[in-house]
Design an enzyme around this catalytic site. Structure first.
Site, PDB file in Angstrom:
ATOM      1  N   ASN A 208      79.516  14.845 -46.201  1.00 52.38           N
ATOM      2  CA  ASN A 208      80.483  15.467 -47.178  1.00 52.38           C
ATOM      3  C   ASN A 208      81.800  15.195 -46.791  1.00 52.38           C
ATOM      4  O   ASN A 208      82.229  14.873 -45.511  1.00 52.38           O
ATOM      5  CB  ASN A 208      80.165  16.924 -46.838  1.00 52.38           C
ATOM      6  CG  ASN A 208      81.121  18.021 -47.762  1.00 52.38           C
ATOM      7  OD1 ASN A 208      80.943  17.931 -48.997  1.00 52.38           O
ATOM      8  ND2 ASN A 208      81.536  18.940 -47.349  1.00 52.38           N
ATOM      9  N   HIS A 244      88.826  19.056 -53.386  1.00 50.66           N
ATOM     10  CA  HIS A 244      90.172  20.083 -53.290  1.00 50.66           C
ATOM     11  C   HIS A 244      91.065  19.386 -54.006  1.00 50.66           C
ATOM     12  O   HIS A 244      91.887  18.469 -53.311  1.00 50.66           O
ATOM     13  CB  HIS A 244      90.534  20.201 -51.550  1.00 50.66           C
ATOM     14  CG  HIS A 244      89.328  21.045 -50.841  1.00 50.66           C
ATOM     15  ND1 HIS A 244      88.933  22.528 -51.274  1.00 50.66           N
ATOM     16  CD2 HIS A 244      88.271  20.556 -49.906  1.00 50.66           C
ATOM     17  CE1 HIS A 244      88.014  22.724 -50.574  1.00 50.66           C
ATOM     18  NE2 HIS A 244      87.743  21.741 -49.735  1.00 50.66           N
ATOM     19  N   GLU A 273      82.923  21.594 -52.786  1.00 50.34           N
ATOM     20  CA  GLU A 273      84.148  22.492 -52.324  1.00 50.34           C
ATOM     21  C   GLU A 273      85.434  22.684 -53.498  1.00 50.34           C
ATOM     22  O   GLU A 273      86.460  22.604 -53.095  1.00 50.34           O
ATOM     23  CB  GLU A 273      84.779  22.326 -51.073  1.00 50.34           C
ATOM     24  CG  GLU A 273      83.516  22.187 -50.059  1.00 50.34           C
ATOM     25  CD  GLU A 273      84.286  21.749 -48.599  1.00 50.34           C
ATOM     26  OE1 GLU A 273      85.362  21.841 -48.166  1.00 50.34           O
ATOM     27  OE2 GLU A 273      83.351  21.472 -47.744  1.00 50.34           O
TER      28      GLU A 273
HETATM   29  O1  9MR Z   1      87.612  27.638 -46.224  1.00 53.64           O
HETATM   30  C1  9MR Z   1      87.504  27.570 -44.966  1.00 53.64           C
HETATM   31  C2  9MR Z   1      88.502  28.395 -44.119  1.00 53.64           C
HETATM   32  O2  9MR Z   1      88.298  29.736 -44.368  1.00 53.64           O
HETATM   33  C3  9MR Z   1      88.495  28.156 -42.765  1.00 53.64           C
HETATM   34  O3  9MR Z   1      89.496  28.512 -41.952  1.00 53.64           O
HETATM   35  C4  9MR Z   1      88.540  26.452 -42.559  1.00 53.64           C
HETATM   36  C5  9MR Z   1      88.680  26.052 -41.153  1.00 53.64           C
HETATM   37  O4  9MR Z   1      88.876  24.600 -40.717  1.00 53.64           O
HETATM   38  O5  9MR Z   1      87.514  25.879 -43.049  1.00 53.64           O
HETATM   39  C6  9MR Z   1      87.681  26.151 -44.437  1.00 53.64           C
HETATM   40  O6  9MR Z   1      86.601  25.472 -45.102  1.00 53.64           O
HETATM   41  C7  9MR Z   1      86.781  24.067 -45.062  1.00 53.64           C
HETATM   42  C8  9MR Z   1      85.356  23.418 -45.064  1.00 53.64           C
HETATM   43  O7  9MR Z   1      84.716  24.043 -44.122  1.00 53.64           O
HETATM   44  C9  9MR Z   1      85.512  21.932 -45.019  1.00 53.64           C
HETATM   45  N1  9MR Z   1      86.231  21.251 -46.044  1.00 53.64           N
HETATM   46  C10 9MR Z   1      87.440  21.784 -46.213  1.00 53.64           C
HETATM   47  C11 9MR Z   1      87.619  23.412 -46.441  1.00 53.64           C
HETATM   48  C12 9MR Z   1      88.930  23.909 -46.458  1.00 53.64           C
HETATM   49  O8  9MR Z   1      89.671  23.626 -45.418  1.00 53.64           O
END
Ligand code: 9MR
Length: 564
Positions: A208, A244, A273
């Site tokens: 991913n 994103h 995501e």
């Molecule tokens: O949405 C997630 C956020 O709540 C966390 O603080 C963060 C920490 O790194 O991770 C976010 O999710 C991520 C996902 O696990 C991997 N891809 C990017 C996402 C957005 O940062």
């Protein structure tokens, strides 16, 4: 694809067969007809053979009824936003905590939803005890973690897939020099997939990443890695494209083509995501553009047979990672903070519900634009509105500059008028407008209009011009060299100032032959002692380097010179 020899006999197979039968019955018994137009997303997605997913946070899941209700009703697949990550599941070595992960899986089970596991091996949200291990101990810890976490849900029919490794690339396509890579070398990736297959032989195993939606250096590196791993027999079943996106950086128009090239390797693909952020505050034009992005992503997945579905990274703006990470940006999801559906919800809904009856009729062409209020760097264009009869409604307009093979966009508007900014002084612009509807259909272009911006500067030293040339660029940066400054006046300059517009998210990282200062998106470059005096007709130049978000292809514009 999983070969049948890899599927362990047992409950999962019977469950899969039963689910497939139910799915078939659902398709025959519950056709998505106009009577179902207001049905939830998951019903329409099922009708198209795709999942529609959301990431869920365990806090509101445990204590907000509205959050639970929408999560249960609208989505067919769940990803834990944080609860299955290493810092949550194994905060200290050998001490596992599955409270959050179990809450997600239990919720999904109660609501007949699938769970996508996220994520086994990542450089972020991994405790320091892992990061500080030596190579042998780190490899063992990784294998044990995968075995315990993926193993826990291996017999649970809700858990269907895992992100085995997450974000292993830098934006330039090199393998990220994370602690994993630095300690174990590239082999940690194959080892992680093999350990995951051993822990849960019938889960679909994914790699991913972000900024891989379009065809670029990073997605091509991903493509090459997946291809080579599979040739070596490493069990990579699936590629996740995070998605994103941000309306200010443009839509990756080659998304479908990119998904298809991965599908042609034999892997399943999915959007994992999705969110589409914007500079705050929201307005209806931004909402309309955002809706188009959501629609385009869903349509790209629908158009690729091997695309299993689309997961949105949360559903309500009340709980989104975006404002905490990108200052001043937000409103990235499909429900607002008070759980009201936004135009982006409608876009996802209608794309999933569309079937073959999607609107394919473009709006009428806009009337010819008229330019008023022309300055050295801006102009207002106004035109006669388009109409749309295809059903999805008029969504807005895009203004292009006629420039040969690729015509750059100069602006967007939801009304029949826009003020273009960041234009170059003393420059002729030939522009035209196209309308777009809610289904993304573009009208034929309007007639063109031509106007010339006024001359900048004009003080005692006489006017001057500036033009910037991009000398080289890469995925997340570029060099502009030369920016040529020419005295177009009749007297020598006594110092000159060039301003230009930096696209959002870009940062100047170095410069030469001028002093650069940045305020908001405007950069001001001032001459130095040795190059401020230019005779009539003489030129000098300066240059600079900038970084930009990976995958963003914009470069600065609107170079304006003044020589007061
Ligand atoms: O949405 C997630 C956020 O709540 C966390 O603080 C963060 C920490 O790194 O991770 C976010 O999710 C991520 C996902 O696990 C991997 N891809 C990017 C996402 C957005 O940062």
């Amino acid at each position: 694809m999983l070969s049948s020899s890899l599927i362990r006999p047992g409950a999962r197979i019977r469950t899969l067969a039963a689910t497939a039968l139910l799915g078939l019955l659902a398709v025959f018994l519950l056709p998505v007809t106009p009577a179902d137009a207001s049905a939830p997303l998951r019903q329409h997605a099922a009708g198209r053979g795709k999942f529609i997913g959301t990431a869920l946070a365990t806090g509101p899941l445990s204590n907000e009824t509205q959050y639970r209700t929408i999560a249960a009703t609208e989505f067919s697949q769940i990803t834990a936003e944080n609860a299955m990550k290493w810092d949550a599941t194994e905060p200290s070595q050998g001490q596992f905590n599955f409270s959050g992960a179990d809450a997600i899986v239990d919720f999904a089970t109660q609501n007949n939803q699938q769970v996508h596991g996220h994520t086994l091996v990542w450089h972020s949200q991994t405790p320091s005890w892992v990061q500080n291990l030596g190579a042998t101990a780190m490899r063992t810890a990784m294998q044990n973690h995968i075995s315990q976490v993926a193993g826990r849900y291996a017999d649970n029919p809700a858990l269907v897939s895992w992100d085995v490794v997450n974000e292993v690339f830098d934006d330039n396509g090199n393998l990220r020099t994370s602690f994993w890579y630095n300690t174990l070398g590239q082999s940690y990736i194959a080892d992680a997939f093999r350990a995951a297959r051993a822990a849960d032989p019938d889960a679909r195993l994914c790699i991913n990443d972000y900024n891989v939606e379009g065809i670029n250096a990073k997605s091509t590196a991903m493509y090459n890695l997946v291809s080579s791993l599979r040739q070596q027999g490493v069990p990579v079943d699936c590629v996740g494209f995070q998605g994103h996106l941000a309306i200010q950086y443009g839509f990756p128009n080659d998304l479908q083509q990119n998904l298809q090239r991965f599908a042609d390797l034999g892997v399943q693909v999915r959007i994992t995501e999705l969110d589409v952020r914007m500079q705050m505050p929201r307005d209806s034009a931004k909402d309309a553009t955002q809706a188009t992005y959501y629609r385009n992503v869903v349509n790209a997945c629908l158009a690729v047979t091997a695309c299993a579905g689309v997961t949105i990274w949360g559903f309500t703006d009340k709980y989104s990672w975006v404002p905490d990470t990108f200052s001043g940006q937000g409103a990235a999801l499909i429900y607002n903070e008070s759980y009201q559906q936004k135009p982006s919800y409608t876009a996802v809904h209608d794309a999933l519900a569309g079937g073959t009856s999607t609107d394919t009729t473009p709006p009428t062409a806009p009337g010819p634009p008229a330019a008023t209020n022309i300055t050295a760097s801006s102009a207002t264009l106004t035109w006669t509105a388009s109409t749309d009869s295809g059903g999805s409604g008029l969504a807005g307009y895009t203004v292009y500059r006629e420039q040969g093979s690729t015509d750059p966009q100069l602006g967007q508007s939801s009304t029949a008028s826009v003020t273009l900014t960041g234009l170059s002084a003393n420059t002729q612009y030939q522009v035209y407008v196209r309308a777009r509807d809610g289904a993304g259909n573009l009208s034929t272009p309007s007639a063109t209009a031509t106007f010339t911006t006024t001359t900048g500067g004009g003080g005692p030293g006489g006017p001057c011009t500036a033009t910037g040339t991009v000398q080289t660029q890469w995925n997340n940066g570029y060099v502009v060299q030369p920016v040529t400054v020419t005295n177009t006046g009749t007297a020598p300059t006594n110092g000159w100032t060039v301003t230009f517009t930096l696209p959002a998210g870009h940062t100047v990282t170095g410069s030469w032959n001028a002093t650069l200062t940045t305020s908001g998106q405007t950069v001001t470059a001032k001459s130095l002692g040795y190059n401020g005096t230019l005779a009539t007709g003489a030129s000098t130049s300066f240059g600079f380097q900038a970084s930009r978000p990976g995958g963003n292809t914009q470069t600065p514009s609107g170079y304006t010179c003044s020589a007061p």
